[in-house]
Design a protein around this motif. Structure first.
Motif, short mmCIF file in Angstrom:
data_model
loop_
_atom_site.label_atom_id
_atom_site.label_comp_id
_atom_site.label_asym_id
_atom_site.label_seq_id
_atom_site.Cartn_x
_atom_site.Cartn_y
_atom_site.Cartn_z
N ASP A 62 -13.13 37.14 -25.71
CA ASP A 62 -12.38 37.33 -24.19
C ASP A 62 -11.00 38.73 -24.35
N GLY A 63 -11.58 39.35 -25.34
CA GLY A 63 -10.85 40.54 -25.32
C GLY A 63 -11.00 42.30 -24.84
N LYS A 64 -12.42 42.22 -25.34
CA LYS A 64 -13.60 42.82 -24.70
C LYS A 64 -13.27 43.55 -22.95
N TYR A 65 -12.75 42.13 -22.47
CA TYR A 65 -12.92 42.61 -20.99
C TYR A 65 -11.70 42.47 -20.61
N GLY A 66 -10.50 43.55 -21.07
CA GLY A 66 -9.50 43.76 -20.79
C GLY A 66 -9.61 44.62 -19.35
N GLN A 67 -10.21 44.72 -18.77
CA GLN A 67 -10.14 45.58 -17.84
C GLN A 67 -10.12 44.70 -17.03
N ALA A 68 -11.55 43.73 -17.52
CA ALA A 68 -12.32 42.89 -15.89
C ALA A 68 -10.50 41.39 -16.09
N ALA A 69 -10.76 41.29 -14.88
CA ALA A 69 -10.06 39.30 -15.04
C ALA A 69 -10.85 38.76 -14.75
N THR A 70 -10.87 37.70 -15.82
CA THR A 70 -11.58 36.52 -16.37
C THR A 70 -10.98 35.91 -15.89
N GLN A 71 -11.08 34.36 -15.71
CA GLN A 71 -10.98 32.75 -15.41
C GLN A 71 -11.20 31.78 -15.67
N ARG A 72 -10.72 30.46 -15.94
CA ARG A 72 -12.11 29.70 -16.95
C ARG A 72 -11.94 29.00 -15.57
N ILE A 73 -12.97 28.57 -15.68
CA ILE A 73 -13.47 27.42 -14.43
C ILE A 73 -14.71 25.92 -15.46
N THR A 74 -14.23 25.46 -13.78
CA THR A 74 -15.15 24.36 -14.73
C THR A 74 -16.13 23.89 -13.13
N LEU A 75 -17.53 23.33 -13.52
CA LEU A 75 -18.09 23.29 -12.07
C LEU A 75 -18.66 21.82 -12.82
N THR A 76 -18.95 21.23 -11.44
CA THR A 76 -19.53 20.11 -12.15
C THR A 76 -20.76 19.93 -10.63
N LEU A 77 -21.32 19.53 -11.90
CA LEU A 77 -22.94 19.23 -11.08
C LEU A 77 -23.97 18.01 -10.71
N HIS A 78 -24.06 17.59 -9.83
CA HIS A 78 -24.47 16.22 -9.48
C HIS A 78 -26.34 16.29 -9.30
N PRO A 79 -26.73 16.12 -10.52
CA PRO A 79 -28.37 16.72 -10.92
C PRO A 79 -29.23 15.39 -9.95
N LYS A 80 -30.13 16.41 -9.00
CA LYS A 80 -31.33 15.38 -7.85
C LYS A 80 -32.38 15.58 -8.02
N ALA A 81 -32.77 14.95 -8.19
CA ALA A 81 -34.99 15.40 -8.38
C ALA A 81 -34.97 15.34 -7.12
N VAL A 82 -36.00 15.96 -6.76
CA VAL A 82 -36.43 15.81 -5.57
C VAL A 82 -38.17 15.70 -5.51
N THR A 83 -38.53 14.88 -4.30
CA THR A 83 -39.98 14.24 -4.35
C THR A 83 -40.44 15.95 -3.33
N ALA A 84 -41.82 15.18 -3.33
CA ALA A 84 -42.75 16.43 -2.16
C ALA A 84 -42.17 16.30 -0.87
N ASP A 85 -41.57 14.32 -0.90
CA ASP A 85 -41.96 14.34 0.82
C ASP A 85 -40.11 15.30 0.69
N GLY A 86 -39.46 15.27 0.37
CA GLY A 86 -37.27 15.40 0.33
C GLY A 86 -37.05 14.59 -0.06
N ALA A 87 -37.02 13.43 -0.50
CA ALA A 87 -36.35 12.27 -0.67
C ALA A 87 -35.64 12.74 -2.52
N THR A 88 -34.62 12.25 -2.39
CA THR A 88 -33.77 13.06 -3.31
C THR A 88 -33.87 11.59 -4.62
#
Length: 102
Positions: A62-88
């Motif tokens: 974190d200290g190396k990037y004193g010039q840049a704005a740093t943010q702590r973020i949380t992403l929640t991803l909901h993985p889905k498999a997509v079939t050849a016909d587009g269904a999940t």
């Protein structure tokens, strides 16, 4: 630093590997929401239409990037498999235990 998009791309690759390695196993796990927490540095490209980029900051750096704005973020991803016909469908994870896996 690693771009946030690259981190998500690598996660996707790891999940794909886990779904294919051992797909013949009797026991598999349905993949639920994947939560990622990271500290990111935010930068904007020069110029009027410069786009914003998110760079994942390495642990303890974190200290190396004193010039840049740093943010702590949380992403929640909901993985889905997509079939050849587009269904999940739900993603099933299978495979052998990795070293030091808990």
């Amino acid at each position: 630093m690693l771009e946030l998009a690259d981190m998500i791309r690598e996660l996707r690759s790891e999940l794909i590997a886990a779904t294919t390695e051992g797909s013949d196993r009797a026991v598999r796990f349905e993949l639920g929401p994947v939560e990622i927490e990271a500290t990111v540095a935010v930068s904007r490209e020069a110029g009027g239409g410069g786009k914003v980029k998110f760079w994942v900051v390495e642990a303890g750096a974190d200290g190396k990037y004193g010039q840049a704005a740093t943010q702590r973020i949380t992403l929640t991803l909901h993985p889905k498999a997509v079939t050849a016909d587009g269904a999940t469908r739900a993603v099933l994870i299978s495979g052998d235990e990795a070293a030091d896996e808990r």
